[in-house]
Design a protein around this motif. Structure first.
Motif, PDB file in Angstrom:
ATOM      1  N   ASP A   1      -3.026  10.479  10.937  1.00 14.46           N
ATOM      2  CA  ASP A   1      -4.488  10.345  10.990  1.00 14.46           C
ATOM      3  C   ASP A   1      -5.087  11.289  12.028  1.00 14.46           C
ATOM      4  OD1 ASP A   1      -4.572   8.447   8.994  1.00 14.46           O
ATOM      5  OD2 ASP A   1      -4.793   6.746  10.358  1.00 14.46           O
ATOM      6  N   ASP A   2      -4.492  11.313  13.220  1.00 14.04           N
ATOM      7  CA  ASP A   2      -5.014  12.177  14.283  1.00 14.04           C
ATOM      8  C   ASP A   2      -4.876  13.659  13.945  1.00 14.04           C
ATOM      9  OD1 ASP A   2      -5.836  10.031  15.768  1.00 14.04           O
ATOM     10  OD2 ASP A   2      -4.291  10.235  17.315  1.00 14.04           O
ATOM     11  N   LEU A   3      -3.834  14.012  13.191  1.00 11.76           N
ATOM     12  CA  LEU A   3      -3.629  15.416  12.809  1.00 11.76           C
ATOM     13  C   LEU A   3      -4.326  15.761  11.498  1.00 11.76           C
ATOM     14  CD1 LEU A   3       0.148  15.918  13.723  1.00 11.76           C
ATOM     15  CD2 LEU A   3      -1.889  16.412  15.111  1.00 11.76           C
ATOM     16  N   ASP A   4      -5.035  14.779  10.930  1.00 11.94           N
ATOM     17  CA  ASP A   4      -5.761  14.964   9.672  1.00 11.94           C
ATOM     18  C   ASP A   4      -4.838  15.437   8.557  1.00 11.94           C
ATOM     19  OD1 ASP A   4      -8.045  14.684   8.141  1.00 11.94           O
ATOM     20  OD2 ASP A   4      -8.655  16.766   8.443  1.00 11.94           O
ATOM     21  N   THR A   5      -3.712  14.745   8.450  1.00 11.02           N
ATOM     22  CA  THR A   5      -2.751  15.035   7.391  1.00 11.02           C
ATOM     23  C   THR A   5      -2.258  13.715   6.830  1.00 11.02           C
ATOM     24  OG1 THR A   5      -0.850  16.419   6.804  1.00 11.02           O
ATOM     25  CG2 THR A   5      -0.704  15.202   8.892  1.00 11.02           C
ATOM     26  N   ARG A   6      -1.333  13.778   5.924  1.00 14.87           N
ATOM     27  CA  ARG A   6      -0.772  12.562   5.323  1.00 14.87           C
ATOM     28  C   ARG A   6       0.584  12.280   5.944  1.00 14.87           C
ATOM     29  NH1 ARG A   6      -2.413  12.531  -0.813  1.00 14.87           N
ATOM     30  NH2 ARG A   6      -0.995  10.779  -0.696  1.00 14.87           N
ATOM     31  N   PRO A   7       0.963  11.028   6.061  1.00 13.95           N
ATOM     32  CA  PRO A   7       2.311  10.724   6.555  1.00 13.95           C
ATOM     33  C   PRO A   7       3.392  11.408   5.712  1.00 13.95           C
ATOM     34  CG  PRO A   7       0.987   8.728   6.519  1.00 13.95           C
ATOM     35  CD  PRO A   7       0.175   9.803   5.849  1.00 13.95           C
TER      36      PRO A   7
ATOM     37  N   MET B   1     -10.792  17.046   6.322  1.00 10.18           N
ATOM     38  CA  MET B   1     -10.084  17.034   5.053  1.00 10.18           C
ATOM     39  C   MET B   1      -8.581  16.988   5.313  1.00 10.18           C
ATOM     40  SD  MET B   1     -10.359  19.886   2.146  1.00 10.18           S
ATOM     41  CE  MET B   1      -9.403  19.793   0.713  1.00 10.18           C
ATOM     42  N   ARG B   2      -7.906  16.072   4.684  1.00  6.81           N
ATOM     43  CA  ARG B   2      -6.464  15.949   4.868  1.00  6.81           C
ATOM     44  C   ARG B   2      -5.747  17.104   4.186  1.00  6.81           C
ATOM     45  NH1 ARG B   2      -4.504  10.989   6.523  1.00  6.81           N
ATOM     46  NH2 ARG B   2      -6.073   9.399   6.697  1.00  6.81           N
ATOM     47  N   THR B   3      -4.614  17.531   4.804  1.00  9.10           N
ATOM     48  CA  THR B   3      -3.811  18.558   4.159  1.00  9.10           C
ATOM     49  C   THR B   3      -3.191  17.967   2.905  1.00  9.10           C
ATOM     50  OG1 THR B   3      -1.915  17.974   5.541  1.00  9.10           O
ATOM     51  CG2 THR B   3      -3.268  19.826   6.268  1.00  9.10           C
TER      52      THR B   3
END
Length: 94
Positions: free
Chosen positions: A75-81, A1-3
């Protein structure tokens, strides 16, 4: 799940995210070399100043300067730019 994207980011969370982004950058020799060249930091300086908000913001600024890396890191950190960008803004004002 993205932050989730928020208007503000806690300074401690911003620093933790920037450290994760730094680890991502350093995992690739070419990216690591570009980071050191573009920021002017020597490896020893980077190690000594890791906890400084300005240095962590510089890492995120480096990622922002090349969108493919910004997106890949997010993407690798599972967050949004956008969250990485918000973290940089927070660190610049810490």
């Amino acid at each position: 799940m993205r932050t989730p994207l928020t208007n503000g980011i806690d300074p401690d969370a911003a620093a933790a995210l920037a450290l994760s982004a730094l680890a991502w950058v350093l995992s690739d020799d070419d990216r690591a070399g570009r980071l050191l060249t573009l920021t002017g930091l020597a490896p020893g300086d980077l190690r000594e100043r890791l906890g400084e908000p300005a240095v962590l913001a510089a890492v995120l600024t480096y990622l922002e300067s090349y969108e493919p890396d910004l997106i890949a890191c997010a993407d690798d950190l599972d967050t949004r730019p956008e969250t990485l960008v918000a973290a940089r803004a927070t660190l610049e004002h810490t």
